[in-house]
Scaffold this active site. Structure first.
Site, PDB file in Angstrom:
ATOM      1  CE  LYS A  59     -38.397  54.539  31.464  1.00  0.00           C
ATOM      2  NZ  LYS A  59     -37.311  54.039  32.295  1.00  0.00           N
ATOM      3  NE  ARG A  86     -33.249  57.304  29.675  1.00  0.00           N
ATOM      4  CZ  ARG A  86     -33.872  56.238  29.158  1.00  0.00           C
ATOM      5  NH1 ARG A  86     -34.818  56.382  28.266  1.00  0.00           N
ATOM      6  NH2 ARG A  86     -33.523  55.043  29.543  1.00  0.00           N
ATOM      7  NE  ARG A 109     -34.431  45.615  30.895  1.00  0.00           N
ATOM      8  CZ  ARG A 109     -34.840  46.882  30.957  1.00  0.00           C
ATOM      9  NH1 ARG A 109     -36.129  47.156  31.011  1.00  0.00           N
ATOM     10  NH2 ARG A 109     -33.988  47.855  31.002  1.00  0.00           N
ATOM     11  NE  ARG A 158     -32.586  46.909  27.044  1.00  0.00           N
ATOM     12  CZ  ARG A 158     -33.273  48.003  27.350  1.00  0.00           C
ATOM     13  NH1 ARG A 158     -34.581  47.985  27.310  1.00  0.00           N
ATOM     14  NH2 ARG A 158     -32.655  49.106  27.691  1.00  0.00           N
ATOM     15  NE  ARG A 183     -29.545  51.213  30.722  1.00  0.00           N
ATOM     16  CZ  ARG A 183     -30.612  50.437  30.742  1.00  0.00           C
ATOM     17  NH1 ARG A 183     -30.542  49.237  31.252  1.00  0.00           N
ATOM     18  NH2 ARG A 183     -31.744  50.855  30.265  1.00  0.00           N
TER      19      ARG A 183
HETATM   20  P1  AMP Z   1     -34.470  52.619  27.275  1.00  0.00           P
HETATM   21  O1  AMP Z   1     -34.978  51.430  26.538  1.00  0.00           O
HETATM   22  O2  AMP Z   1     -35.515  53.689  27.443  1.00  0.00           O
HETATM   23  O3  AMP Z   1     -33.813  52.261  28.574  1.00  0.00           O
HETATM   24  O4  AMP Z   1     -33.320  53.289  26.362  1.00  0.00           O
HETATM   25  C1  AMP Z   1     -32.170  52.569  25.976  1.00  0.00           C
HETATM   26  C2  AMP Z   1     -31.033  53.523  25.684  1.00  0.00           C
HETATM   27  O5  AMP Z   1     -31.391  54.429  24.624  1.00  0.00           O
HETATM   28  C3  AMP Z   1     -30.639  54.442  26.853  1.00  0.00           C
HETATM   29  O6  AMP Z   1     -29.755  53.840  27.756  1.00  0.00           O
HETATM   30  C4  AMP Z   1     -30.000  55.616  26.117  1.00  0.00           C
HETATM   31  O7  AMP Z   1     -28.685  55.320  25.697  1.00  0.00           O
HETATM   32  C5  AMP Z   1     -30.874  55.735  24.885  1.00  0.00           C
HETATM   33  N1  AMP Z   1     -32.012  56.645  25.150  1.00  0.00           N
HETATM   34  C6  AMP Z   1     -33.325  56.336  25.269  1.00  0.00           C
HETATM   35  N2  AMP Z   1     -34.063  57.434  25.515  1.00  0.00           N
HETATM   36  C7  AMP Z   1     -33.187  58.471  25.566  1.00  0.00           C
HETATM   37  C8  AMP Z   1     -33.312  59.861  25.809  1.00  0.00           C
HETATM   38  N3  AMP Z   1     -34.500  60.435  26.068  1.00  0.00           N
HETATM   39  N4  AMP Z   1     -32.186  60.618  25.772  1.00  0.00           N
HETATM   40  C9  AMP Z   1     -30.992  60.080  25.510  1.00  0.00           C
HETATM   41  N5  AMP Z   1     -30.792  58.779  25.308  1.00  0.00           N
HETATM   42  C10 AMP Z   1     -31.873  57.969  25.329  1.00  0.00           C
END
Ligand code: AMP
Length: 191
Positions: free
Chosen positions: A16, A91, A130, A136, A148
């Site tokens: 994404k 999400r 990754r 990360r 996740r």
């Molecule tokens: P991402 O980089 O989009 O995978 O986001 C990393 C982490 O941030 C996720 O695993 C969640 O813990 C938190 N996060 C990101 N977007 C959201 C969302 N829309 N709602 C809740 N937690 C989020």
């Protein structure tokens, strides 16, 4: 293209962020990544960052009320009038419902939900890679990776069923090179 109010959606590791970065360059709208926003807060050790860290380190979603308030504030800024690409939000179904309310208040609607589809096995492989490359914290531990994936299945994937009746969902095969997947996206958007 008329309206440019997009959501990019998909499981963790679907690519994404990579596709979003290319798309915003093409269509010239702000890239609003909730993951990046949380990582910024975590790095700067803000109050919001402390909350976010607790959840993201375990592969869990940050609570809806916190996330929704953050997005509401971001979408109230002037630069999103030209459009936006939301990456990583919504999400959960409550987040999708909240987004409808926020956009309704602004008098705008979503142009498309770009859904990047990849299989569970492919996700696992990509997240492990990754973890090696970017270090990360939430990609490093197999139990966190599984969390996740489960969080995606249980809480995030139902957003697709929420959006399908509106016809906004554009399904994109996420297997292939970055450029191949990007071409599928731009074709689906009619660019
Ligand atoms: P991402 O980089 O989009 O995978 O986001 C990393 C982490 O941030 C996720 O695993 C969640 O813990 C938190 N996060 C990101 N977007 C959201 C969302 N829309 N709602 C809740 N937690 C989020």
């Amino acid at each position: 293209m008329a309206d440019k109010n997009f959501v990019i959606f998909g499981p963790p590791g679907a690519g994404k962020g990579t596709q979003a970065a290319k798309l915003v360059e093409l269509i010239d709208v702000p890239h609003i990544s909730t993951g990046d926003m949380f990582r910024y807060h975590i790095k700067n050790n803000t109050g919001l960052g402390k909350t976010a860290k607790e959840y993201s380190n375990q592969g869990k979603l940050v609570p809806d009320e916190v996330t929704i308030a953050m997005v509401r504030e971001r979408l109230s800024q002037d630069d999103v009038k030209a459009g936006f690409l939301l990456d990583g939000f919504p999400r959960s179904v409550p987040q999708a419902e909240a987004l409808d309310t926020i956009l309704g208040d602004l008098g705008i609607s979503l142009t498309a939900v770009i859904n990047i589809a990849v299989s569970d096995d492919e996700i696992r492989e990509r997240l492990a890679k990754r973890a090696d490359k970017e270090g990360r914290a939430d990609d490093a531990d197999p139990a966190v990776i599984q969390n996740r994936i489960d969080t995606y299945k249980n809480q995030s994937e139902p957003c697709l069923a929420y959006y399908r009746p509106s016809g906004a969902v554009k399904d994109i095969d996420g297997i292939g090179s970055i450029d191949e997947v990007f071409e599928r996206i731009t074709n689906a958007l009619g660019n």
